[in-house]
Design a protein around this motif. Structure first.
Motif, PDB file in Angstrom:
ATOM      1  N   THR A   1       0.851  -1.189   0.000  1.00  0.00           N
ATOM      2  CA  THR A   1       0.000   0.000   0.000  1.00  0.00           C
ATOM      3  C   THR A   1       0.886   1.238   0.000  1.00  0.00           C
ATOM      4  O   THR A   1       1.846   1.318   0.776  1.00  0.00           O
ATOM      5  N   ILE A   2       0.569   2.188  -0.870  1.00  0.00           N
ATOM      6  CA  ILE A   2       1.338   3.431  -0.929  1.00  0.00           C
ATOM      7  C   ILE A   2       1.031   4.238   0.325  1.00  0.00           C
ATOM      8  O   ILE A   2      -0.117   4.547   0.620  1.00  0.00           O
ATOM      9  N   SER A   3       2.069   4.565   1.093  1.00  0.00           N
ATOM     10  CA  SER A   3       1.879   5.316   2.325  1.00  0.00           C
ATOM     11  C   SER A   3       2.160   6.804   2.153  1.00  0.00           C
ATOM     12  O   SER A   3       1.679   7.621   2.924  1.00  0.00           O
ATOM     13  N   ARG A   4       2.940   7.152   1.128  1.00  0.00           N
ATOM     14  CA  ARG A   4       3.285   8.555   0.905  1.00  0.00           C
ATOM     15  C   ARG A   4       3.540   8.761  -0.584  1.00  0.00           C
ATOM     16  O   ARG A   4       4.220   7.957  -1.213  1.00  0.00           O
ATOM     17  N   ALA A   5       2.986   9.832  -1.129  1.00  0.00           N
ATOM     18  CA  ALA A   5       3.211  10.171  -2.531  1.00  0.00           C
ATOM     19  C   ALA A   5       3.491  11.666  -2.610  1.00  0.00           C
ATOM     20  O   ALA A   5       2.801  12.465  -1.975  1.00  0.00           O
ATOM     21  N   TYR A   6       4.523  12.043  -3.353  1.00  0.00           N
ATOM     22  CA  TYR A   6       4.896  13.449  -3.449  1.00  0.00           C
ATOM     23  C   TYR A   6       5.695  13.702  -4.724  1.00  0.00           C
ATOM     24  O   TYR A   6       6.162  12.773  -5.374  1.00  0.00           O
ATOM     25  N   THR A   7       5.814  14.975  -5.079  1.00  0.00           N
ATOM     26  CA  THR A   7       6.655  15.372  -6.197  1.00  0.00           C
ATOM     27  C   THR A   7       7.856  16.127  -5.664  1.00  0.00           C
ATOM     28  O   THR A   7       7.792  16.781  -4.619  1.00  0.00           O
ATOM     29  N   ARG A   8       8.944  16.012  -6.376  1.00  0.00           N
ATOM     30  CA  ARG A   8      10.143  16.802  -6.096  1.00  0.00           C
ATOM     31  C   ARG A   8      10.747  17.119  -7.455  1.00  0.00           C
ATOM     32  O   ARG A   8      11.126  16.209  -8.185  1.00  0.00           O
ATOM     33  N   GLY A   9      10.759  18.395  -7.797  1.00  0.00           N
ATOM     34  CA  GLY A   9      11.201  18.770  -9.131  1.00  0.00           C
ATOM     35  C   GLY A   9      10.203  18.235 -10.148  1.00  0.00           C
ATOM     36  O   GLY A   9       9.003  18.413 -10.013  1.00  0.00           O
ATOM     37  N   HIS A  10      10.697  17.527 -11.154  1.00  0.00           N
ATOM     38  CA  HIS A  10       9.820  16.950 -12.175  1.00  0.00           C
ATOM     39  C   HIS A  10       9.527  15.470 -11.919  1.00  0.00           C
ATOM     40  O   HIS A  10       8.903  14.813 -12.740  1.00  0.00           O
ATOM     41  N   SER A  11       9.995  14.936 -10.801  1.00  0.00           N
ATOM     42  CA  SER A  11       9.817  13.511 -10.486  1.00  0.00           C
ATOM     43  C   SER A  11       8.686  13.323  -9.494  1.00  0.00           C
ATOM     44  O   SER A  11       8.415  14.177  -8.664  1.00  0.00           O
ATOM     45  N   ARG A  12       8.045  12.161  -9.578  1.00  0.00           N
ATOM     46  CA  ARG A  12       7.005  11.771  -8.615  1.00  0.00           C
ATOM     47  C   ARG A  12       7.517  10.567  -7.846  1.00  0.00           C
ATOM     48  O   ARG A  12       8.081   9.643  -8.424  1.00  0.00           O
ATOM     49  N   TYR A  13       7.277  10.569  -6.548  1.00  0.00           N
ATOM     50  CA  TYR A  13       7.722   9.500  -5.659  1.00  0.00           C
ATOM     51  C   TYR A  13       6.502   8.852  -5.021  1.00  0.00           C
ATOM     52  O   TYR A  13       5.618   9.550  -4.525  1.00  0.00           O
ATOM     53  N   TYR A  14       6.480   7.527  -5.051  1.00  0.00           N
ATOM     54  CA  TYR A  14       5.416   6.744  -4.416  1.00  0.00           C
ATOM     55  C   TYR A  14       6.106   5.790  -3.459  1.00  0.00           C
ATOM     56  O   TYR A  14       6.862   4.921  -3.880  1.00  0.00           O
ATOM     57  N   GLU A  15       5.845   5.962  -2.158  1.00  0.00           N
ATOM     58  CA  GLU A  15       6.548   5.178  -1.145  1.00  0.00           C
ATOM     59  C   GLU A  15       5.606   4.229  -0.422  1.00  0.00           C
ATOM     60  O   GLU A  15       4.484   4.578  -0.075  1.00  0.00           O
ATOM     61  N   ALA A  16       6.108   3.035  -0.206  1.00  0.00           N
ATOM     62  CA  ALA A  16       5.487   2.027   0.647  1.00  0.00           C
ATOM     63  C   ALA A  16       6.533   1.705   1.714  1.00  0.00           C
ATOM     64  O   ALA A  16       7.688   2.135   1.589  1.00  0.00           O
TER      65      ALA A  16
END
Length: 99
Positions: free
Chosen positions: A69-84
């Motif tokens: 399950t994705i616990s955190r999703a965010y952008t930094r610059g032009h990239s997107r991060y999806y963290e579990a």
């Protein structure tokens, strides 16, 4: 003589401030009503990653399927991060091509 020292001290601080602003992350809302699916595949070794309904699923022929399950999703610059808890997926636009 003190003025050049102040300038040489303030310039790196200003650059660090600007760099810090550029590197800030911005949350992405994970909408349960969103029905889009992201899929990525590769070979050597073969693998398949999918993101849908707030989950990440990674499969490969030589290991069990991992679904998180994705616990955190965010952008930094032009990239997107999806963290579990034990998996992070980063999506980024392709690098600029030079002729």
């Amino acid at each position: 003589m003190a003025l050049p020292r102040i300038r040489s001290f303030l310039a790196p601080c200003a650059l660090a401030f600007v760099a810090g602003c550029a590197a800030q992350s911005h949350p992405i809302a994970l909408n349960g009503a969103d029905s889009s699916v992201y899929e990525a595949r590769g070979n050597e070794p073969f693998w398949n990653l999918s993101m849908a309904d707030g989950t990440l699923a990674l499969t490969s022929p030589d290991s069990p399927r991992l679904t998180r399950t994705i616990s955190r999703a965010y952008t930094r610059g032009h990239s997107r991060y999806y963290e579990a808890p034990d998996m992070t997926v980063v999506t980024a636009p392709p690098a600029a091509r030079t002729p």
